[in-house]
Design a protein around this motif. Sequence first.
Motif, mmCIF file in Angstrom:
data_model
loop_
_atom_site.group_PDB
_atom_site.id
_atom_site.type_symbol
_atom_site.label_atom_id
_atom_site.label_comp_id
_atom_site.label_asym_id
_atom_site.label_seq_id
_atom_site.Cartn_x
_atom_site.Cartn_y
_atom_site.Cartn_z
ATOM 1 N N THR A 147 0.905 -0.975 0.125
ATOM 2 C CA THR A 147 -0.023 0.482 0.044
ATOM 3 C C THR A 147 0.477 1.093 0.509
ATOM 4 O OG1 THR A 147 -1.855 -1.121 1.060
ATOM 5 C CG2 THR A 147 -1.743 1.375 1.093
ATOM 6 N N VAL A 148 0.688 2.017 -1.133
ATOM 7 C CA VAL A 148 1.464 3.334 -1.378
ATOM 8 C C VAL A 148 0.524 4.305 -0.809
ATOM 9 C CG1 VAL A 148 3.068 4.393 -2.428
ATOM 10 C CG2 VAL A 148 2.759 1.763 -2.835
ATOM 11 N N ALA A 149 1.111 5.242 0.094
ATOM 12 C CA ALA A 149 0.508 6.183 0.785
ATOM 13 C C ALA A 149 1.574 7.976 0.303
ATOM 14 C CB ALA A 149 0.005 6.876 1.504
ATOM 15 N N GLY A 150 1.452 9.016 0.412
ATOM 16 C CA GLY A 150 2.132 10.296 -0.016
ATOM 17 C C GLY A 150 2.035 10.858 -0.674
ATOM 18 N N THR A 151 1.682 12.563 -0.775
ATOM 19 C CA THR A 151 1.591 13.648 -1.505
ATOM 20 C C THR A 151 1.742 13.567 -3.059
ATOM 21 O OG1 THR A 151 1.490 14.863 0.930
ATOM 22 C CG2 THR A 151 1.768 16.477 -1.542
ATOM 23 N N ASN A 152 3.158 13.026 -3.276
ATOM 24 C CA ASN A 152 3.606 12.556 -4.356
ATOM 25 C C ASN A 152 4.207 11.865 -4.888
ATOM 26 O OD1 ASN A 152 2.564 15.616 -5.964
ATOM 27 N ND2 ASN A 152 3.861 16.584 -4.077
ATOM 28 N N GLY A 153 3.902 11.496 -5.795
ATOM 29 C CA GLY A 153 5.336 9.816 -6.854
ATOM 30 C C GLY A 153 4.309 8.997 -6.000
ATOM 31 N N LYS A 154 2.828 8.824 -5.404
ATOM 32 C CA LYS A 154 2.970 7.330 -5.432
ATOM 33 C C LYS A 154 2.046 6.786 -6.912
ATOM 34 C CE LYS A 154 -0.847 9.005 -3.474
ATOM 35 N NZ LYS A 154 -0.808 10.952 -3.786
#
Length: 452
Positions: free
Chosen positions: A61-68
């Motif tokens: 599972t990938v979270a984050g503001t940018n780059g997902k």
Amino acid sequence: MSDSLVSSTHNLNDQSSLTEWLDYMQQIHVSAIDMGLSRVLPVAELLGVVQSAKDDAYVFTVAGTNGKGSTTAVIAQVCQAAGYKTALYHSPHLSVFNERVRINGEMASDQTLIDAFNKVEAARLACDLTLSFFEMTTLAALLIFAEADCDVWVLEVGLGGRLDVVNIIDPDMAVITNIGIDHVDWLGDNIEDIGAEKAGILRKDIALIYGSDQMPASVQQAIDKHEATCYQVGQDFSYRELDSKTWQYSNAAITMQLPRPALSLMNTANALSAVLASPLNVDMAALEQALQTVKLAGRFDYREVKARHWLFDVAHNEHGVTFLLKQLLPLWQQHLAQQKVDSQTHHTPATIKILFSMLGDKDIDKVVQCLIESGLPISDWFIAEIDYPRAASTEQLRGILASYVDGAQIHEFNRLSAATDAVMDASQPQDLIVVCGSFHTIGEALSALKIS
């Protein structure tokens, strides 16, 4: 809208088109974004997707503001190259909805999606609940992955983490690419609050790949609470460019020289760290094959189309545009060097023209300020309102731009397709056209150019 009304008006089935289904699902809930898992969990459990993921798949599972998007694309490509049947879910799409749901790189067919929507709708009605468009479509994706018996699920969080639909699935490996200020109406207006929301994807004793050298205290608190193992860039793994074709990745156990992918090295390093920290069996041949083939439209996506140089990037907030500019400045220097070689055919200096539009709830002023203050020779801005409910109006875009540039540099159009045609006609072969501001901006520009 009440469920009784939805039930009485619902007459879609597996003979209905994908467009009809997508239109219907946008109308059955009071809001497009409705954070929380209390409504979606009963439907997911009735469909069996939660148990299927837990028992049968390894989940990233990938979270984050940018780059997902780039990070999930690399993870999926590496797992697929290693022989695992790999599911990839990310959003939003650029051209067609099917892009969001992939198995071994292939987009789900219209009929596969329609069949899944039928089952999700039946389960929703059985639970007597309304669900948002994103909740309905995400459940459909998870159901498709479960029914296909995929070995690996790679899931991109849509918004935040803790309350995002994707978080109904317990991950085996968590990734947080970075944390910046975005979606303040839902996540908070400071890094600590946003970090706490994104760290909501953590579970007991799992590993976290953290792709930034700055970590909010809220993320560290979540790591401690869950007794998670954290691998952070700059401390536990690192990367560096060697030349235009190769780069180096290092962690405590290994140093590798690898082919340079078409995507950001930062996001690629995060993705490789996640795969290498997992129990999956991935050899060097799979890594090299994946990095040579992985691609994702709209992520620092340089193309030559119709005798023009284009750069498409979905950057839509200050953090994303800052990252774009770090990559764009050296590309511009390379572009100028090439134009100097070809200077005998050019009579005017090369400039940058911006094809631009954003959503109205984003910090448009800050994005424009970043682009203006970059020092790049931006000669003209071509703007139009994108075809999306939350789109910024042309008047709003012009008003912000007019505080930074001369009005003669701003060119307004009714539709982004018209703006795309205009920037192409107004540019010269030596210019660079940068398209940015939103996923929807990129999607409409690609559609206007008849490319994908």
